[in-house]
Motif scaffolding. Structure first.
Motif, mmCIF file in Angstrom:
data_model
loop_
_atom_site.group_PDB
_atom_site.id
_atom_site.type_symbol
_atom_site.label_atom_id
_atom_site.label_comp_id
_atom_site.label_asym_id
_atom_site.label_seq_id
_atom_site.Cartn_x
_atom_site.Cartn_y
_atom_site.Cartn_z
ATOM 1 N N ALA A 1 0.849 -1.171 0.173
ATOM 2 C CA ALA A 1 0.007 0.159 0.287
ATOM 3 C C ALA A 1 0.682 1.818 -0.057
ATOM 4 C CB ALA A 1 -0.959 0.191 1.246
ATOM 5 N N LEU A 2 0.463 2.543 0.067
ATOM 6 C CA LEU A 2 0.871 3.306 -0.757
ATOM 7 C C LEU A 2 0.945 4.313 0.735
ATOM 8 C CD1 LEU A 2 -0.727 5.365 -3.413
ATOM 9 C CD2 LEU A 2 1.807 4.069 -3.699
ATOM 10 N N THR A 3 1.832 5.214 1.377
ATOM 11 C CA THR A 3 2.051 5.556 2.943
ATOM 12 C C THR A 3 1.756 6.782 1.856
ATOM 13 O OG1 THR A 3 4.587 5.795 1.834
ATOM 14 C CG2 THR A 3 4.552 4.685 3.415
ATOM 15 N N PRO A 4 1.406 7.858 3.796
ATOM 16 C CA PRO A 4 1.224 8.869 3.055
ATOM 17 C C PRO A 4 2.348 9.607 1.920
ATOM 18 C CG PRO A 4 0.683 8.538 5.424
ATOM 19 C CD PRO A 4 1.493 7.398 4.895
ATOM 20 N N LEU A 5 3.253 9.916 2.209
ATOM 21 C CA LEU A 5 4.620 10.078 1.470
ATOM 22 C C LEU A 5 3.949 9.782 0.293
ATOM 23 C CD1 LEU A 5 6.895 12.070 0.656
ATOM 24 C CD2 LEU A 5 8.256 9.849 1.466
ATOM 25 N N GLY A 6 3.831 8.582 0.122
ATOM 26 C CA GLY A 6 3.536 7.334 -1.675
ATOM 27 C C GLY A 6 1.840 8.400 -2.058
ATOM 28 N N GLU A 7 0.858 8.441 -1.300
ATOM 29 C CA GLU A 7 0.180 9.069 -1.921
ATOM 30 C C GLU A 7 0.219 10.323 -2.097
ATOM 31 O OE1 GLU A 7 -3.004 8.602 1.394
ATOM 32 O OE2 GLU A 7 -3.046 6.355 1.081
ATOM 33 N N SER A 8 1.151 11.167 -2.155
ATOM 34 C CA SER A 8 1.173 12.638 -2.508
ATOM 35 C C SER A 8 2.214 12.728 -3.441
ATOM 36 C CB SER A 8 2.341 13.418 -1.338
ATOM 37 O OG SER A 8 3.723 13.005 -1.912
ATOM 38 N N LEU A 9 2.217 11.604 -3.944
ATOM 39 C CA LEU A 9 2.731 11.496 -5.694
ATOM 40 C C LEU A 9 1.718 11.378 -6.407
ATOM 41 C CD1 LEU A 9 5.931 8.470 -5.117
ATOM 42 C CD2 LEU A 9 5.787 11.436 -5.593
ATOM 43 N N ALA A 10 0.019 11.374 -5.952
ATOM 44 C CA ALA A 10 -0.858 11.206 -6.679
ATOM 45 C C ALA A 10 -1.181 12.019 -7.588
ATOM 46 C CB ALA A 10 -2.176 10.950 -6.226
ATOM 47 N N PRO A 11 -0.410 13.371 -7.993
ATOM 48 C CA PRO A 11 -0.984 14.590 -8.804
ATOM 49 C C PRO A 11 0.317 14.082 -10.031
ATOM 50 C CG PRO A 11 -1.183 15.205 -6.294
ATOM 51 C CD PRO A 11 -0.919 13.680 -6.489
ATOM 52 N N VAL A 12 0.898 13.391 -9.830
ATOM 53 C CA VAL A 12 2.308 13.752 -10.417
ATOM 54 C C VAL A 12 1.978 12.275 -11.466
ATOM 55 C CG1 VAL A 12 5.052 12.909 -10.656
ATOM 56 C CG2 VAL A 12 3.863 14.402 -8.929
ATOM 57 N N LEU A 13 1.778 11.358 -10.782
ATOM 58 C CA LEU A 13 1.020 9.844 -11.311
ATOM 59 C C LEU A 13 -0.041 10.123 -12.983
ATOM 60 C CD1 LEU A 13 1.655 8.075 -8.728
ATOM 61 C CD2 LEU A 13 3.028 7.767 -10.650
ATOM 62 N N ILE A 14 -0.868 11.481 -11.902
ATOM 63 C CA ILE A 14 -2.188 11.637 -12.848
ATOM 64 C C ILE A 14 -1.666 12.294 -14.362
ATOM 65 C CG2 ILE A 14 -4.216 12.300 -12.606
ATOM 66 C CD1 ILE A 14 -4.791 10.646 -9.736
ATOM 67 N N SER A 15 -1.095 12.866 -14.004
ATOM 68 C CA SER A 15 -0.614 14.340 -14.808
ATOM 69 C C SER A 15 0.667 13.155 -15.830
ATOM 70 C CB SER A 15 0.450 15.110 -14.451
ATOM 71 O OG SER A 15 -0.354 16.255 -13.214
ATOM 72 N N LEU A 16 1.354 12.224 -15.770
ATOM 73 C CA LEU A 16 1.736 11.093 -16.128
ATOM 74 C C LEU A 16 1.148 10.331 -17.182
ATOM 75 C CD1 LEU A 16 4.489 10.075 -14.159
ATOM 76 C CD2 LEU A 16 5.082 11.383 -16.223
ATOM 77 N N ARG A 17 0.005 10.292 -16.671
ATOM 78 C CA ARG A 17 -0.937 8.835 -17.121
ATOM 79 C C ARG A 17 -1.186 9.943 -18.150
ATOM 80 N NH1 ARG A 17 -6.656 8.562 -14.611
ATOM 81 N NH2 ARG A 17 -6.283 10.690 -15.129
ATOM 82 N N ASP A 18 -1.987 11.350 -18.039
ATOM 83 C CA ASP A 18 -2.728 11.796 -19.194
ATOM 84 C C ASP A 18 -1.566 12.342 -20.283
ATOM 85 O OD1 ASP A 18 -4.683 12.242 -16.747
ATOM 86 O OD2 ASP A 18 -5.042 14.152 -16.344
ATOM 87 N N TRP A 19 -0.782 12.822 -19.264
ATOM 88 C CA TRP A 19 0.121 13.426 -20.601
ATOM 89 C C TRP A 19 0.258 12.359 -22.007
ATOM 90 C CZ3 TRP A 19 5.148 11.938 -22.791
ATOM 91 C CH2 TRP A 19 5.450 12.738 -24.137
ATOM 92 N N GLY A 20 0.891 10.919 -21.202
ATOM 93 C CA GLY A 20 0.843 9.730 -21.849
ATOM 94 C C GLY A 20 -0.576 9.604 -23.183
ATOM 95 N N GLN A 21 -1.605 9.493 -22.383
ATOM 96 C CA GLN A 21 -3.291 9.823 -23.362
ATOM 97 C C GLN A 21 -3.180 10.352 -24.602
ATOM 98 O OE1 GLN A 21 -5.542 9.952 -20.203
ATOM 99 N NE2 GLN A 21 -5.962 7.577 -19.867
ATOM 100 N N SER A 22 -2.821 11.617 -24.339
ATOM 101 C CA SER A 22 -2.507 13.178 -25.074
ATOM 102 C C SER A 22 -1.609 12.769 -25.935
ATOM 103 C CB SER A 22 -2.642 13.895 -24.155
ATOM 104 O OG SER A 22 -2.071 15.057 -24.817
ATOM 105 N N TYR A 23 -0.317 11.533 -25.496
ATOM 106 C CA TYR A 23 0.680 11.583 -26.343
ATOM 107 C C TYR A 23 0.571 10.536 -27.671
ATOM 108 C CZ TYR A 23 5.487 10.721 -28.678
ATOM 109 O OH TYR A 23 6.150 10.444 -28.811
ATOM 110 N N ARG A 24 -0.113 9.737 -26.502
ATOM 111 C CA ARG A 24 -0.899 8.528 -27.773
ATOM 112 C C ARG A 24 -1.777 8.860 -28.685
ATOM 113 N NH1 ARG A 24 -3.201 3.486 -24.241
ATOM 114 N NH2 ARG A 24 -3.580 5.414 -23.801
ATOM 115 N N GLU A 25 -2.788 9.884 -28.071
ATOM 116 C CA GLU A 25 -3.683 10.625 -28.868
ATOM 117 C C GLU A 25 -2.685 11.231 -30.993
ATOM 118 O OE1 GLU A 25 -6.506 12.326 -26.836
ATOM 119 O OE2 GLU A 25 -6.740 10.497 -25.654
ATOM 120 N N HIS A 26 -1.738 11.688 -29.955
ATOM 121 C CA HIS A 26 -0.975 12.736 -30.771
ATOM 122 C C HIS A 26 -0.109 11.950 -31.540
ATOM 123 C CE1 HIS A 26 1.768 15.735 -32.270
ATOM 124 N NE2 HIS A 26 0.935 16.734 -32.477
#
Length: 120
Positions: free
Chosen positions: A83-108
């Motif tokens: 499981a994620l620790t609180p420190l790991g949970e703080s990475l959520a915005p970074v990981l979601i941004s990586l996912r969103d960028w990857g989806q955008s790049y794939r579409e492009h």
């Protein structure tokens, strides 16, 4: 245990971040743990291209860095959950941004036919 590179605290913040979550499998592991606690075999099914040995090594490094916690249940066969620790949970915005960028790049970058095949 893994040793941290010398002088990492004096590096730029991006270098520090990449020293903790860099690599091919760590961000993928962390992204799947955003949904909640997972057993080792769940992670192997979610990340089929990573070997069990590589997942084990990456999980150990993330645990050493305080990003995830490993819960071992004393039973036969052994049961281990991550499981994620609180420190790991703080990475959520970074990981979601990586996912969103990857989806955008794939579409492009991919023609529509290839993209539809991947999404199917």
């Amino acid at each position: 245990m893994r040793r941290k590179p010398q002088g990492i605290k004096s590096g730029c913040a991006v270098e520090v971040t990449l020293s903790v979550i860099g690599g091919l499998w760590k961000p993928v592991i962390l992204f799947h743990l955003l949904d909640g606690t997972k057993r080792f075999m769940e992670l192997t099914r979610l990340i089929p291209n990573a070997t069990q040995r590589m997942l084990t090594l990456q999980l150990r490094e993330l645990e050493t860095d305080g990003i995830i916690v490993r819960h071992v249940y004393p039973q036969v066969p052994p049961k281990v959950k991550y499981a994620l620790t609180p420190l790991g949970e703080s990475l959520a915005p970074v990981l979601i941004s990586l996912r969103d960028w990857g989806q955008s790049y794939r579409e492009h970058e991919m023609p529509d036919a290839q993209q539809e095949a991947l999404e199917a």
